[in-house]
Write a protein that holds these residues in place. Structure first.
Motif, PDB file in Angstrom:
ATOM      1  N   ASP A  36       0.836  -1.209   0.000  1.00 12.84           N
ATOM      2  CA  ASP A  36       0.000   0.000   0.000  1.00 12.84           C
ATOM      3  C   ASP A  36       0.869   1.258   0.000  1.00 12.84           C
ATOM      4  OD1 ASP A  36      -2.438  -1.447   0.142  1.00 12.84           O
ATOM      5  OD2 ASP A  36      -2.278  -1.562   2.333  1.00 12.84           O
ATOM      6  N   VAL A  37       1.955   1.232   0.767  1.00 10.99           N
ATOM      7  CA  VAL A  37       2.870   2.375   0.804  1.00 10.99           C
ATOM      8  C   VAL A  37       3.465   2.604  -0.586  1.00 10.99           C
ATOM      9  CG1 VAL A  37       4.994   3.317   1.817  1.00 10.99           C
ATOM     10  CG2 VAL A  37       3.382   2.032   3.258  1.00 10.99           C
ATOM     11  N   GLN A  38       3.867   1.527  -1.244  1.00 10.22           N
ATOM     12  CA  GLN A  38       4.412   1.651  -2.599  1.00 10.22           C
ATOM     13  C   GLN A  38       3.403   2.304  -3.539  1.00 10.22           C
ATOM     14  OE1 GLN A  38       5.743  -2.185  -4.029  1.00 10.22           O
ATOM     15  NE2 GLN A  38       6.741  -2.633  -2.066  1.00 10.22           N
ATOM     16  N   LYS A  39       2.160   1.859  -3.485  1.00 13.48           N
ATOM     17  CA  LYS A  39       1.124   2.430  -4.351  1.00 13.48           C
ATOM     18  C   LYS A  39       0.917   3.912  -4.068  1.00 13.48           C
ATOM     19  CE  LYS A  39      -1.369  -1.924  -4.835  1.00 13.48           C
ATOM     20  NZ  LYS A  39      -2.539  -2.701  -4.428  1.00 13.48           N
ATOM     21  N   GLU A  40       0.907   4.257  -2.785  1.00 12.80           N
ATOM     22  CA  GLU A  40       0.704   5.662  -2.423  1.00 12.80           C
ATOM     23  C   GLU A  40       1.884   6.523  -2.864  1.00 12.80           C
ATOM     24  OE1 GLU A  40      -2.087   6.793  -1.629  1.00 12.80           O
ATOM     25  OE2 GLU A  40      -3.128   5.008  -0.931  1.00 12.80           O
ATOM     26  N   LEU A  41       3.105   5.985  -2.771  1.00 10.03           N
ATOM     27  CA  LEU A  41       4.267   6.723  -3.270  1.00 10.03           C
ATOM     28  C   LEU A  41       4.174   6.934  -4.774  1.00 10.03           C
ATOM     29  CD1 LEU A  41       7.121   5.124  -1.145  1.00 10.03           C
ATOM     30  CD2 LEU A  41       6.406   7.532  -1.104  1.00 10.03           C
ATOM     31  N   CYS A  42       3.673   5.941  -5.481  1.00  8.67           N
ATOM     32  CA  CYS A  42       3.465   6.110  -6.925  1.00  8.67           C
ATOM     33  C   CYS A  42       2.427   7.191  -7.198  1.00  8.67           C
ATOM     34  CB  CYS A  42       3.063   4.785  -7.571  1.00  8.67           C
ATOM     35  SG  CYS A  42       4.418   3.592  -7.661  1.00  8.67           S
ATOM     36  N   ASP A  43       1.375   7.234  -6.380  1.00  6.10           N
ATOM     37  CA  ASP A  43       0.370   8.295  -6.533  1.00  6.10           C
ATOM     38  C   ASP A  43       1.006   9.672  -6.364  1.00  6.10           C
ATOM     39  OD1 ASP A  43      -1.762   6.637  -7.068  1.00  6.10           O
ATOM     40  OD2 ASP A  43      -2.601   6.723  -5.041  1.00  6.10           O
ATOM     41  N   VAL A  44       1.880   9.813  -5.356  1.00  2.74           N
ATOM     42  CA  VAL A  44       2.565  11.096  -5.136  1.00  2.74           C
ATOM     43  C   VAL A  44       3.404  11.447  -6.356  1.00  2.74           C
ATOM     44  CG1 VAL A  44       4.343  12.283  -3.780  1.00  2.74           C
ATOM     45  CG2 VAL A  44       2.597  10.926  -2.622  1.00  2.74           C
ATOM     46  N   THR A  45       4.141  10.471  -6.865  1.00  2.00           N
ATOM     47  CA  THR A  45       5.031  10.709  -8.001  1.00  2.00           C
ATOM     48  C   THR A  45       4.257  11.133  -9.240  1.00  2.00           C
ATOM     49  OG1 THR A  45       6.577   9.076  -7.111  1.00  2.00           O
ATOM     50  CG2 THR A  45       6.820   9.661  -9.441  1.00  2.00           C
ATOM     51  N   VAL A  46       3.212  10.401  -9.567  1.00  2.00           N
ATOM     52  CA  VAL A  46       2.408  10.718 -10.748  1.00  2.00           C
ATOM     53  C   VAL A  46       1.750  12.087 -10.582  1.00  2.00           C
ATOM     54  CG1 VAL A  46       0.365  10.053 -12.089  1.00  2.00           C
ATOM     55  CG2 VAL A  46       2.041   8.318 -11.404  1.00  2.00           C
TER      56      VAL A  46
END
Length: 104
Positions: free
Chosen positions: A64-74
């Motif tokens: 979940d943390v990985q997905k949220e970091l991807c959301d921040v990046t995008v």
């Protein structure tokens, strides 16, 4: 990042331009503010993955943390592309500046 990544970022920016209820400077500001919202979701996921909130327990995983970091990046890349038509160049130059400063 490759050319395809930036094409997708620009397509998402254009989609947001077409779908958003706001436009112009307000749309840009809202996209920049969205980064903070997404960063808050990263923090929430880290708390959940670490079981830091005894009331909630293990509410998230490191995935979940990985997905949220991807959301921040995008979200940040779309905001950057909303501010400048040269987002790729701006990002790559800045990344290289950080690398030169840190890796030498």
């Amino acid at each position: 990042m490759d050319e395809r990544t930036w094409e997708v970022v620009e397509q998402l920016r254009d989609w947001l331009d077409a779908q958003s209820g706001v436009s112009g400077d307000l749309a840009t500001v809202m996209r920049v503010l969205k980064i903070s919202e997404e960063a808050g979701e990263v923090a929430e996921a880290v708390h959940g993955a670490m079981r830091a909130n005894p009331r909630k327990g293990a509410s998230h995983t490191w995935e979940d943390v990985q997905k949220e970091l991807c959301d921040v990046t995008v979200t940040a890349l779309i905001a950057l592309a909303s501010i400048t038509p040269d987002a790729r160049v701006v990002f790559e130059k800045y990344l290289q500046r950080i690398a030169d400063r840190s890796l030498t």
